[in-house]
Design an enzyme around this catalytic site. Structure first.
Site, mmCIF file in Angstrom:
data_model
loop_
_atom_site.group_PDB
_atom_site.id
_atom_site.type_symbol
_atom_site.label_atom_id
_atom_site.label_comp_id
_atom_site.label_asym_id
_atom_site.label_seq_id
_atom_site.Cartn_x
_atom_site.Cartn_y
_atom_site.Cartn_z
ATOM 1 N N ARG A 165 1.051 -1.100 0.155
ATOM 2 C CA ARG A 165 0.057 0.110 -0.156
ATOM 3 C C ARG A 165 1.006 1.163 0.269
ATOM 4 O O ARG A 165 2.054 1.341 0.867
ATOM 5 C CB ARG A 165 -0.990 0.107 1.135
ATOM 6 C CG ARG A 165 -2.117 -0.954 1.292
ATOM 7 C CD ARG A 165 -3.214 -0.649 0.272
ATOM 8 N NE ARG A 165 -4.307 -1.607 0.278
ATOM 9 C CZ ARG A 165 -4.225 -2.423 -0.420
ATOM 10 N NH1 ARG A 165 -3.552 -2.877 -1.200
ATOM 11 N NH2 ARG A 165 -5.598 -3.160 -0.344
ATOM 12 N N GLU A 185 -4.306 7.383 -4.998
ATOM 13 C CA GLU A 185 -4.771 6.672 -6.266
ATOM 14 C C GLU A 185 -5.937 7.119 -6.670
ATOM 15 O O GLU A 185 -7.003 7.262 -5.798
ATOM 16 C CB GLU A 185 -4.547 5.125 -5.816
ATOM 17 C CG GLU A 185 -3.431 4.618 -5.701
ATOM 18 C CD GLU A 185 -3.347 3.061 -5.360
ATOM 19 O OE1 GLU A 185 -4.235 2.569 -5.565
ATOM 20 O OE2 GLU A 185 -2.256 2.787 -4.782
ATOM 21 N N HIS A 233 -1.809 -0.016 -9.693
ATOM 22 C CA HIS A 233 -2.450 -0.861 -8.741
ATOM 23 C C HIS A 233 -2.964 -2.161 -9.399
ATOM 24 O O HIS A 233 -4.314 -2.327 -9.220
ATOM 25 C CB HIS A 233 -3.346 -0.295 -7.840
ATOM 26 C CG HIS A 233 -3.753 -0.862 -6.430
ATOM 27 N ND1 HIS A 233 -4.153 -0.138 -5.361
ATOM 28 C CD2 HIS A 233 -3.432 -2.181 -6.281
ATOM 29 C CE1 HIS A 233 -4.179 -1.029 -4.263
ATOM 30 N NE2 HIS A 233 -3.768 -2.471 -4.769
HETATM 31 P P1 NAP Z 1 -0.353 -10.976 5.383
HETATM 32 O O1 NAP Z 1 -0.116 -12.629 4.863
HETATM 33 O O2 NAP Z 1 -1.505 -10.660 6.433
HETATM 34 O O3 NAP Z 1 0.990 -10.479 5.544
HETATM 35 C C1 NAP Z 1 1.229 -9.163 5.998
HETATM 36 C C2 NAP Z 1 2.460 -8.806 6.506
HETATM 37 O O4 NAP Z 1 2.482 -7.598 7.193
HETATM 38 C C3 NAP Z 1 3.084 -9.896 7.668
HETATM 39 O O5 NAP Z 1 4.395 -9.965 7.177
HETATM 40 C C4 NAP Z 1 2.828 -9.149 8.832
HETATM 41 O O6 NAP Z 1 3.809 -9.262 9.712
HETATM 42 C C5 NAP Z 1 2.884 -7.514 8.644
HETATM 43 N N1 NAP Z 1 2.286 -6.676 9.512
HETATM 44 C C6 NAP Z 1 1.015 -6.793 9.682
HETATM 45 N N2 NAP Z 1 0.784 -5.784 10.755
HETATM 46 C C7 NAP Z 1 1.984 -5.246 10.959
HETATM 47 C C8 NAP Z 1 2.357 -4.100 11.888
HETATM 48 N N3 NAP Z 1 1.418 -3.524 12.653
HETATM 49 N N4 NAP Z 1 3.732 -3.794 11.882
HETATM 50 C C9 NAP Z 1 4.487 -4.436 11.297
HETATM 51 N N5 NAP Z 1 4.241 -5.585 10.180
HETATM 52 C C10 NAP Z 1 3.006 -5.814 10.294
HETATM 53 O O7 NAP Z 1 -0.944 -10.375 4.040
HETATM 54 P P2 NAP Z 1 -0.713 -10.580 2.526
HETATM 55 O O8 NAP Z 1 -1.836 -11.673 2.071
HETATM 56 O O9 NAP Z 1 0.563 -11.109 2.187
HETATM 57 O O10 NAP Z 1 -0.923 -9.281 1.751
HETATM 58 C C11 NAP Z 1 -0.094 -8.230 2.219
HETATM 59 C C12 NAP Z 1 -0.579 -6.859 1.472
HETATM 60 O O11 NAP Z 1 -0.621 -6.745 0.329
HETATM 61 C C13 NAP Z 1 -2.379 -6.563 1.947
HETATM 62 O O12 NAP Z 1 -2.529 -6.295 2.951
HETATM 63 C C14 NAP Z 1 -2.324 -5.595 0.813
HETATM 64 O O13 NAP Z 1 -2.332 -4.312 1.269
HETATM 65 C C15 NAP Z 1 -1.450 -5.853 -0.338
HETATM 66 N N6 NAP Z 1 -1.911 -6.219 -1.587
HETATM 67 C C16 NAP Z 1 -1.556 -5.470 -2.672
HETATM 68 C C17 NAP Z 1 -2.171 -6.059 -3.860
HETATM 69 C C18 NAP Z 1 -1.766 -5.067 -5.225
HETATM 70 O O14 NAP Z 1 -2.592 -5.301 -6.095
HETATM 71 N N7 NAP Z 1 -0.715 -4.391 -5.157
HETATM 72 C C19 NAP Z 1 -2.657 -7.071 -4.070
HETATM 73 C C20 NAP Z 1 -2.938 -7.795 -2.727
HETATM 74 C C21 NAP Z 1 -2.445 -7.442 -1.603
HETATM 75 P P3 NAP Z 1 4.140 -10.558 10.589
HETATM 76 O O15 NAP Z 1 4.697 -11.532 9.637
HETATM 77 O O16 NAP Z 1 5.119 -9.909 11.690
HETATM 78 O O17 NAP Z 1 2.822 -10.860 11.252
#
Ligand code: NAP
Length: 314
Positions: A233, A262, A280
């Site tokens: 993000r 965006e 995005h």
């Molecule tokens: P996920 O499995 O929940 O992973 C999230 C990561 O963020 C984990 O490494 C987690 O750390 C970390 N995190 C969460 N809260 C935090 C905090 N307060 N401080 C520090 N680190 C924190 O999510 P995911 O499925 O991989 O998705 C990640 C993100 O990608 C989504 O939330 C979304 O915003 C983005 N995304 C973007 C697109 C796009 O089109 N560009 C598409 C899909 C998703 P820990 O490992 O320590 O828990």
């Protein structure tokens, strides 16, 4: 039997609309700001909203749908939804994790390669006739074997790291707990991670908890040869600090799929030659968007049938 009502908010593909219309009495709105214009009596009886979009869905919007029990988000990132406000109102929130990991990880790798190997400039070199006029394009940068840092080793971050291990890269990562992965180096803070690598790939959740985590200090620690890739993000990066560093060549470049505002991104990005910009589109393949829609509808169906939610957030 009367079919349940469903409000669907966002720019859905035709297959999603058809599937929702087949199961529900569908009230489709292009964006959340149209919600107050639905008749009050209708809003009073709807129990579920299928949400797609990055505009804020807060307590005030929830209160417009007083019987609301579910917001089923289309997307894994639910930072647009005020989950605390939802929980306070007894509203469940669901998302669509997992089904998009591959596509988002693929795009992260593509961005890294596009930035380093100057793929966009190479294409322009051919199309503009410069190749024929001037010959070879300037040499670019080797990616394989480099040092990469994954900021956030969640579902998507892990897929990115797995792919880049195949590029013989040295893998470093930041997470809140050490995952103890043989051969990969854990860093307890983002500055230490940035200092150790040349490429920093941001894969964290968005929202207030991670706002500005890629700070001016992290960017400085990455250094002059550093490249930042962001597929998470825009809010995770201190965007003005990133722009300053890019403009003054204090880092080598960036490749970004997400931005703070965006789709009207900061125009300073457009003047930069050392960035690759995407609209995005991390999960933007037909197959994945179909899978996301299906998972969203599974959550709606489970909620309305009183079954356990497949992918709850709260
Ligand atoms: P996920 O499995 O929940 O992973 C999230 C990561 O963020 C984990 O490494 C987690 O750390 C970390 N995190 C969460 N809260 C935090 C905090 N307060 N401080 C520090 N680190 C924190 O999510 P995911 O499925 O991989 O998705 C990640 C993100 O990608 C989504 O939330 C979304 O915003 C983005 N995304 C973007 C697109 C796009 O089109 N560009 C598409 C899909 C998703 P820990 O490992 O320590 O828990």
């Amino acid at each position: 039997m009367t079919r349940p009502d469903l409000i669907a908010i966002g720019a859905y593909n035709s297959w999603d609309i058809e599937a929702m219309e087949a199961a529900y009495t569908l009230h489709h709105l292009p964006a959340i700001d149209a919600l107050p214009r639905l008749p009050e009596a209708l809003r009073g009886q709807v129990r579920a909203v299928a949400y797609q979009g990055h505009h804020a869905f807060g307590g005030a919007e929830m209160d417009l749908v007083p019987a609301l029990g579910l917001i089923a988000n289309f997307g894994v990132g639910y930072d647009a939804i005020d989950v605390e406000a939802a929980t306070a109102r007894g509203v469940k929130v669901t998302n669509t994790p997992g089904v998009l990991n591959d596509d988002v990880a693929d795009l992260a790798v593509a961005l890294l390669l596009a930035q380093g190997r100057r793929i966009v400039q190479g294409s322009d070199w051919v199309r503009s006739g410069t190749w024929a006029k001037k010959g070879e394009m300037p040499l670019n940068r080797k990616i394989s074997g480099g040092r990469v840092g994954i900021l956030g080793l969640g579902r998507i971050g892990r897929e990115i790291a797995n792919r880049l291990a195949g590029f013989k890269m040295e893998i470093h990562y930041f997470a809140r707990t050490d995952r103890d992965i043989t051969g990969w180096t854990f860093h307890a803070d983002p500055v230490s991670l940035a200092r150790a690598v040349d490429y920093l790939i941001v894969a964290l959740v968005g929202g207030p908890a991670t706002k500005g985590l890629v700070s001016a200090e992290v960017i400085r620690a990455l250094g002059r040869e550093g490249v930042i890739v962001n597929i998470s993000r825009g809010t995770v990066i201190d965007e003005p600090a990133l722009l300053d560093a890019l403009e003054n060549r204090r880092i080598a470049g960036a490749a970004l799929d997400v931005f703070v505002s965006e789709p009207n991104i900061d125009p300073r990005f457009l003047a930069l030659e050392n960035v690759v910009l995407q609209p995005h589109q991390g999960s933007g393949t037909v197959a994945t968007r179909m899978a996301m829609g299906e998972l969203q509808r599974k959550n709606v169906a489970a909620f309305l049938a009183g079954r356990e939610l497949p992918t709850p957030v709260n």
